[in-house]
Design a protein around this motif. Structure first.
Motif, PDB file in Angstrom:
ATOM      1  N   LEU A  31       0.840  -1.201   0.000  1.00 44.63           N
ATOM      2  CA  LEU A  31       0.000   0.000   0.000  1.00 44.63           C
ATOM      3  C   LEU A  31       0.872   1.247   0.000  1.00 44.63           C
ATOM      4  N   ALA A  32       1.879   1.273   0.874  1.00 46.22           N
ATOM      5  CA  ALA A  32       2.710   2.464   1.041  1.00 46.22           C
ATOM      6  C   ALA A  32       3.527   2.791  -0.209  1.00 46.22           C
ATOM      7  N   ILE A  33       4.142   1.771  -0.811  1.00 50.10           N
ATOM      8  CA  ILE A  33       5.091   2.011  -1.892  1.00 50.10           C
ATOM      9  C   ILE A  33       4.439   2.001  -3.274  1.00 50.10           C
ATOM     10  N   VAL A  34       3.438   1.151  -3.481  1.00 54.19           N
ATOM     11  CA  VAL A  34       2.850   0.984  -4.818  1.00 54.19           C
ATOM     12  C   VAL A  34       1.529   1.734  -4.975  1.00 54.19           C
ATOM     13  N   PHE A  35       0.574   1.470  -4.055  1.00 54.17           N
ATOM     14  CA  PHE A  35      -0.783   1.981  -4.248  1.00 54.17           C
ATOM     15  C   PHE A  35      -0.951   3.431  -3.779  1.00 54.17           C
ATOM     16  N   ALA A  36      -0.465   3.764  -2.590  1.00 50.07           N
ATOM     17  CA  ALA A  36      -0.690   5.103  -2.031  1.00 50.07           C
ATOM     18  C   ALA A  36      -0.195   6.220  -2.953  1.00 50.07           C
ATOM     19  N   PRO A  37       1.025   6.135  -3.506  1.00 53.14           N
ATOM     20  CA  PRO A  37       1.461   7.227  -4.399  1.00 53.14           C
ATOM     21  C   PRO A  37       0.531   7.409  -5.604  1.00 53.14           C
ATOM     22  N   ARG A  38      -0.029   6.316  -6.106  1.00 50.21           N
ATOM     23  CA  ARG A  38      -0.925   6.399  -7.259  1.00 50.21           C
ATOM     24  C   ARG A  38      -2.286   6.957  -6.857  1.00 50.21           C
ATOM     25  N   MET A  75     -11.691  -8.334  -6.120  1.00 47.52           N
ATOM     26  CA  MET A  75     -11.166  -6.989  -5.898  1.00 47.52           C
ATOM     27  C   MET A  75      -9.640  -6.980  -5.996  1.00 47.52           C
ATOM     28  N   SER A  76      -8.995  -7.999  -5.427  1.00 49.91           N
ATOM     29  CA  SER A  76      -7.533  -8.072  -5.479  1.00 49.91           C
ATOM     30  C   SER A  76      -7.057  -8.171  -6.932  1.00 49.91           C
ATOM     31  N   VAL A  77      -7.737  -8.992  -7.725  1.00 48.98           N
ATOM     32  CA  VAL A  77      -7.363  -9.166  -9.132  1.00 48.98           C
ATOM     33  C   VAL A  77      -7.526  -7.857  -9.900  1.00 48.98           C
ATOM     34  N   VAL A  78      -8.681  -7.205  -9.761  1.00 54.88           N
ATOM     35  CA  VAL A  78      -8.965  -5.981 -10.523  1.00 54.88           C
ATOM     36  C   VAL A  78      -7.986  -4.871 -10.176  1.00 54.88           C
ATOM     37  N   PHE A  79      -7.688  -4.684  -8.889  1.00 58.50           N
ATOM     38  CA  PHE A  79      -6.787  -3.595  -8.502  1.00 58.50           C
ATOM     39  C   PHE A  79      -5.337  -3.898  -8.853  1.00 58.50           C
ATOM     40  N   LEU A  80      -4.890  -5.132  -8.637  1.00 62.26           N
ATOM     41  CA  LEU A  80      -3.506  -5.468  -8.974  1.00 62.26           C
ATOM     42  C   LEU A  80      -3.245  -5.298 -10.472  1.00 62.26           C
ATOM     43  N   PHE A  81      -4.136  -5.847 -11.299  1.00 58.95           N
ATOM     44  CA  PHE A  81      -3.941  -5.741 -12.740  1.00 58.95           C
ATOM     45  C   PHE A  81      -4.269  -4.335 -13.245  1.00 58.95           C
ATOM     46  N   GLY A  82      -5.301  -3.700 -12.657  1.00 57.40           N
ATOM     47  CA  GLY A  82      -5.671  -2.357 -13.095  1.00 57.40           C
ATOM     48  C   GLY A  82      -4.591  -1.336 -12.806  1.00 57.40           C
ATOM     49  N   VAL A  83      -3.883  -1.495 -11.689  1.00 55.10           N
ATOM     50  CA  VAL A  83      -2.846  -0.544 -11.304  1.00 55.10           C
ATOM     51  C   VAL A  83      -1.500  -0.892 -11.932  1.00 55.10           C
ATOM     52  N   LEU A  84      -1.176  -2.181 -12.024  1.00 57.92           N
ATOM     53  CA  LEU A  84       0.179  -2.582 -12.402  1.00 57.92           C
ATOM     54  C   LEU A  84       0.327  -2.990 -13.871  1.00 57.92           C
ATOM     55  N   TRP A  85      -0.786  -3.262 -14.575  1.00 52.84           N
ATOM     56  CA  TRP A  85      -0.692  -3.715 -15.975  1.00 52.84           C
ATOM     57  C   TRP A  85      -1.503  -2.791 -16.871  1.00 52.84           C
ATOM     58  N   LYS A  86      -0.823  -2.043 -17.706  1.00 49.03           N
ATOM     59  CA  LYS A  86      -1.475  -1.042 -18.541  1.00 49.03           C
ATOM     60  C   LYS A  86      -2.441  -1.632 -19.565  1.00 49.03           C
ATOM     61  N   LYS A  87      -2.226  -2.901 -19.944  1.00 47.43           N
ATOM     62  CA  LYS A  87      -3.068  -3.501 -20.980  1.00 47.43           C
ATOM     63  C   LYS A  87      -4.416  -3.996 -20.459  1.00 47.43           C
ATOM     64  N   THR A  88      -4.636  -3.934 -19.153  1.00 48.65           N
ATOM     65  CA  THR A  88      -5.921  -4.351 -18.594  1.00 48.65           C
ATOM     66  C   THR A  88      -7.026  -3.460 -19.143  1.00 48.65           C
TER      67      THR A  88
END
Length: 530
Positions: free
Chosen positions: A95-102, A411-424
């Protein structure tokens, strides 16, 4: 051992006095602030410091239901359930390093709003409904279930009547002091909960004869965080693979947990606040699990492990103090129920009714819809709670974790791929949120109610629920990739999120997280050496 018989009129008088005082304080605060509060009070105006963020996140996570459930699992299995507190540091770091900044870079107030910017309005609307289901299941019904067990133990009532009583008390709080009762008194309750738990821990250790005696009087596996792969309760492989699915959802994508970080002054304060939360999670084991282990030593013939915490309270605390503990637990439970009903009403009224059904609704009409949704939500929660109560073969802690395990994967799948994979694509995300959720919840219903495992009869149809959650996560991950790559997305929405301006992690943040990681590795080594 009947807890009801351990109490007397003084304890019940303390409960009544505490609740009336609490309502009175809330009403007084409401009158004192009758001119209203501006919007920044609720949005925090992006002014939260790391200390506020840490305490808010931890305070949202802990509560009476966790206290009762953790003592129960501590009684039956020892510290292995500590993984649900200590293993969390990895996902709080995420959360701190990947999600929060976004999230902070997108300048959003809610996570559905963030995903709306990523995929479009349709995803935001679906997430609103997903949030409603999540509130009903994970925050409202599970809290009512734990509260019903507590009221059963205190007043010797059936579950359905205990749940109705809790809802009636919640309504009384709302009518007498409104939600401001909860806002202004929650700090008092959290402080009392922590103080009471520490006192109980020290009194219990003194009765046992110290920590060394406690270890010597319990099985060796009570002090291992990782149990063998063939362990019936919590095999290490199930925790290692299954908890991350729940951890990503709970710590990185659940609005109730993340909203404190969304209100941070800046990214650095958000990252430090998350770090502080992870440090606070360390004390969950001595506060919540250790009393259950001590109860196993002091009262080994307990018929129902879910009564471990209240047994310690009634046996070790004097008259009056027992009543205070019960009052704090009940009031904090009512606080969560009130807040859950309010969140449910707000999400449906503003994100569904006003946005999609009646955009021109008057203020009076909106309030009426909000009240109606609150009543409907309360009625639905009663039926869901009674359904949860019918689950056989699982203790309170396992019921909590298994229900959450079936909510988490989509929810875990949608957020992980939605945030980390541009092709989603939006089509892929929406498909997982709709059909993936139906699939995951259907598996959960089959697992918990229709075809449950029955170890006593030698019937084992399913793998461990944590492994099942992991398998669902893997399946949905394959589906979201396949749809994104193979199915044409007709959405015209353009992703406007820009992460190019995300600041680098500061040296102070790196240092504190490094120290925490070293500490957690040390704890895991120590608690696997028995």
């Amino acid at each position: 051992m009947n807890i009801y018989e351990q109490l007397n009129i003084i304890d019940f008088a303390v409960v009544g006095l505490y609740l009336v005082t609490l309502v009175g304080l809330g009403a007084w605060f409401s009158l004192k602030n009758k001119r209203g509060v501006d919007e920044n009070y609720f949005l925090a105006g992006n002014s939260l410091s790391w200390k506020s963020i840490g305490f808010n996140m931890w305070g949202t996570n802990v509560g009476p239901s966790m206290l009762i459930a953790n003592a129960s699992i501590g009684y039956t299995t020892g510290v292995v359930a500590g993984n649900f507190s200590w293993y969390a540091f990895i996902f709080i770091l995420l959360l701190a390093i990947v999600f929060a900044p976004r999230y902070l870079g997108a300048r959003v107030q809610t996570l559905p709003e963030y995903m709306g910017k990523r995929f479009g309005n349709s995803t935001q609307n679906i997430l609103a409904w997903y949030t409603i289901v999540t509130i009903l299941l994970s925050w409202l019904s599970l809290t009512l279930f734990a509260g019903g067990i507590l009221i059963q133990q205190i007043l010797n009532l059936p579950m359905w009547l205990s749940v109705l009583l809790l809802l009636a008390i919640a309504a009384f709080f709302t009518l007498a002091g409104g939600l401001k009762t909860i806002v202004y008194t929650n700090v008092i309750q959290m402080v009392l909960l922590i103080v009471v738990s520490f006192i109980l821990m020290w009194v219990g250790l003194d009765r046992v004869g110290g920590f060394g005696e406690l270890v010597s009087k319990t099985p060796d596996n009570y002090w291992n965080l990782f149990l063998p792969a063939n362990d019936a309760n919590y095999p290490w492989i199930a925790i290692l693979l299954g908890y991350p699915v729940m951890g990503v959802w709970f710590w990185c994508t659940d609005q109730s947990m993340v909203q404190s970080v969304l209100g941070a002054k800046n990214v650095k304060e958000g990252q430090l606040g998350a770090n502080f939360t992870a440090w606070l999670k360390i004390i969950d084991v001595p506060l919540f699990i250790l009393p259950g282990i001590m109860c196993f030593v002091l009262f080994p013939s307990l018929e129902n492990p879910d009564a471990a915490y209240m047994t310690m309270v009634t046996e070790l605390f004097p008259t009056g103090m027992k009543g205070l503990v019960m009052a704090v637990l009940i009031a904090a439970l009512v606080s969560t129920i009130d807040s859950s009903l309010n969140a449910l009403s707000t999400v449906f009224t503003m994100d569904v009714y006003v946005k999609k059904i009646n955009p021109k609704a008057s203020h009076k009409r909106i309030i009426k819809i909000g009240h109606l949704v609150t009543v409907i939500g309360a009625i639905l929660s009663i039926f869901i709670t009674l359904a949860i109560n019918s689950i056989k073969g699982l203790n309170l802690f396992d019921v909590f974790q298994s229900v959450l395990g079936f909510i988490a994967p989509p929810m875990s799948v949608v957020f992980l791929f939605g945030v980390l994979w541009k092709k989603t694509t939006a089509k892929a995300a929406n498909s997982i949120l709709i059909f993936g959720t139906l699939f995951s919840l259907t598996i959960g219903i089959l697992y918990l109610w229709v075809f449950p495992n029955n170890p006593e009869a030698g019937v084992k149809i399913w793998p461990h629920f944590l492994l099942l959650s992991f398998y669902i996560f893997v399946f949905l991950s394959v589906v979201i990739v396949a749809i994104s790559l193979l199915v044409k997305d007709k959405s015209t929405h353009q992703n406007t999120l820009d992460y190019s301006g995300i600041a680098k992690v500061s040296p102070r943040v790196k240092l504190l997280w490094g120290v925490l990681i070293a500490t957690m590795i040390g704890l895991y080594i120590y608690f696997n050496g028995h």
